[in-house]
Design a protein around this motif. Sequence first.
Motif: not given
Length: 234
Positions: A96-104, A110-127
């Motif tokens: 899962k870390m590799q998925i985020l690193e590949d996007e960056i 531009h940035k990948a959050l490694l926790d979910s503390h702001l997920n309530n302010q996010a929307a679907a992006h990719k699968p």
Amino acid sequence: MKILVSTSDKYSFLLEPFSILFNKYWPGNEIVFLGFDEKQVPTLPPNCSFHSLGTQSDFGSIWSDPLIPYIEALQDEYFVFTMEDVMLIGAVDKLKMQILEDEIKNKRAHKALLDSHLNNQAAAHKPGLLQLNQHANYRTTLHPSIWRKEYFLKYLRSGMTAWDFEVKNMPESKSDGATIISLQQGTNLFESANIYRKGVPIPRLDCKRPYGGDNVNMDDIAYIMKFINEQKEE
């Protein structure tokens, strides 16, 4: 991927438990501690190094000024950035870390959050991925994240404390067009314990919730608290 860890003379005693727990739960990384007085640094594992940013008293409470030249000179296009009192206390899923690193790495984020503390302010992006809303608060949060160098430097301005970086950058970071992603899951990829709150260690008996959640390995917390208690006795 390089792991940059901001520290200070006051909290240099935390580098030992930080490195031990990091290697326990996410081994095989190059960790660089960015601090000041090398004489206060404990013996570190072979994959860890310490870079002195100068004399801390020259900067007072300013956090950004000593960091700017180091980040500017960094050859890496991206890195993980975190703080020394935010300790890893759960195994990292490398796939899962590799998925985020590949996007960056491929400049799709531009940035990948490694926790979910702001997920309530996010929307679907990719699968499997969310994208933080452009109007979200704390887009420049210093919670453990992968940053593209240029995006980190955009907000790393002279005269800032770490609090300034997170809070005073909020108005400009809203609608800045940057893609900030996270995993579409309720659990944290980087399960961490925030050891200090406003300069005060969180009490040992009240640690399950503040230290991370219901599944915290309390042996890890006891290990961390050993260093804090030893520091108090000096």
